[in-house]
Design a protein around this motif. Sequence first.
Motif, PDB file in Angstrom:
ATOM      1  N   UNK A   7      50.299  54.960  42.137  1.00 12.64           N
ATOM      2  CA  UNK A   7      49.913  53.773  42.929  1.00 12.64           C
ATOM      3  C   UNK A   7      48.427  53.786  43.230  1.00 12.64           C
ATOM      4  N   UNK A   8      47.955  54.948  43.727  1.00 13.27           N
ATOM      5  CA  UNK A   8      46.540  54.992  44.117  1.00 13.27           C
ATOM      6  C   UNK A   8      45.630  54.942  42.894  1.00 13.27           C
ATOM      7  N   UNK A   9      46.122  55.487  41.801  1.00 11.69           N
ATOM      8  CA  UNK A   9      45.322  55.430  40.570  1.00 11.69           C
ATOM      9  C   UNK A   9      45.206  53.991  40.071  1.00 11.69           C
ATOM     10  N   UNK A  10      46.379  53.301  40.045  1.00  9.91           N
ATOM     11  CA  UNK A  10      46.370  51.899  39.590  1.00  9.91           C
ATOM     12  C   UNK A  10      45.497  51.030  40.501  1.00  9.91           C
ATOM     13  N   UNK A  11      45.575  51.300  41.801  1.00 14.36           N
ATOM     14  CA  UNK A  11      44.780  50.494  42.739  1.00 14.36           C
ATOM     15  C   UNK A  11      43.292  50.723  42.528  1.00 14.36           C
ATOM     16  N   UNK A  12      42.935  51.962  42.295  1.00 13.97           N
ATOM     17  CA  UNK A  12      41.523  52.273  42.062  1.00 13.97           C
ATOM     18  C   UNK A  12      41.018  51.599  40.800  1.00 13.97           C
ATOM     19  N   UNK A  13      41.893  51.552  39.766  1.00 18.61           N
ATOM     20  CA  UNK A  13      41.502  50.885  38.521  1.00 18.61           C
ATOM     21  C   UNK A  13      41.295  49.375  38.742  1.00 18.61           C
ATOM     22  N   UNK A  14      42.192  48.778  39.533  1.00 21.58           N
ATOM     23  CA  UNK A  14      42.057  47.336  39.807  1.00 21.58           C
ATOM     24  C   UNK A  14      40.772  47.026  40.583  1.00 21.58           C
ATOM     25  N   UNK A  15      40.501  47.873  41.599  1.00 22.54           N
ATOM     26  CA  UNK A  15      39.291  47.649  42.388  1.00 22.54           C
ATOM     27  C   UNK A  15      38.045  47.806  41.521  1.00 22.54           C
ATOM     28  N   UNK A  16      38.123  48.781  40.578  1.00 22.53           N
ATOM     29  CA  UNK A  16      36.981  48.991  39.681  1.00 22.53           C
ATOM     30  C   UNK A  16      36.763  47.770  38.793  1.00 22.53           C
ATOM     31  N   UNK A  21      33.703  42.347  37.876  1.00 21.49           N
ATOM     32  CA  UNK A  21      33.657  40.882  37.769  1.00 21.49           C
ATOM     33  C   UNK A  21      34.910  40.257  37.240  1.00 21.49           C
ATOM     34  N   UNK A  22      35.975  41.031  37.058  1.00 17.67           N
ATOM     35  CA  UNK A  22      37.222  40.455  36.568  1.00 17.67           C
ATOM     36  C   UNK A  22      37.820  39.578  37.654  1.00 17.67           C
ATOM     37  N   UNK A  23      38.240  38.364  37.262  1.00 16.75           N
ATOM     38  CA  UNK A  23      38.824  37.432  38.244  1.00 16.75           C
ATOM     39  C   UNK A  23      40.261  37.076  37.923  1.00 16.75           C
ATOM     40  N   UNK A  24      40.673  37.172  36.665  1.00 11.73           N
ATOM     41  CA  UNK A  24      42.031  36.773  36.290  1.00 11.73           C
ATOM     42  C   UNK A  24      42.701  37.904  35.509  1.00 11.73           C
TER      43      UNK A  24
END
Length: 262
Positions: A7-16, A21-24
């Motif tokens: 979970x924390x790994x996936x969240x960190x990847x999303x925040x990165x 600049x990813x929006x979608x």
Amino acid sequence: MDSQNTYWTDRALLEWQVELGVTDAILDAPVDRYALETVKPAPKAATPEKPVAAPEIVKVPEVDAAALARTAAQTAADLDALSGAMQAFEHCELKKGARSFVFSDGNPAARVMIVGEAPGREEDRAGRPFVGRAGQLLDRMLEAIQMGRAADNAAQAVYITNVLPWRPPSNRTPDAAEIAMMLPFLERHIALADPEIIVLMGNTPCQALLGRTGITRMRGDWVEVLGKPCLPMFHPAYLLRNPIAKREAWDDLLSLKARLRG
């Protein structure tokens, strides 16, 4: 423990990715959006247009100004009434631009009635006919044969009026419509004053009362107007511009004097 780390790994990847600049989010497989069927909105039912009625054209009745002038003139029982009828006449456009109404001058009981063209600048200011340079010359011409507008004796007096009582713009020559419109008033003026002799000074009064112009040909020849002897003469303004014509004007004055003597 492993699921929590995931979970924390996936969240960190999303925040990165957001920081990049990813929006979608996109699918794993590409989508050909040109191949997708475009859903078009259903066309609106056409509403039949109501026919627009053409605006009604209201015809303004044409006014016969000369006929109205004739009626107004005929109701005038005397010169004062005629002056009032002319001042109340609203169909001559010259009235709107003139300063004064110019009716007459001199002795109404005079044997001689002089008819000029129209008021000029000085006449418009004074409210009397023939008071400018041309009028001053006229007074000297009349004095030369022992006549004048100020004479109390009707035998030596003159009565003066014009075809038009209002000044045309820039002293232009009155046009045929203006002359025809005001002619009934002039004819009534002559009938009420009842002179023995009429003197027409210039082309405009000749056009009004004789129906023709050409003062250089007509001057000096006695004619009849409204049952009265009439003498066409040069207008004094013409004599100021053409002093050589004063000799002919003097001949006409002598002819007038002889006619008065009978």
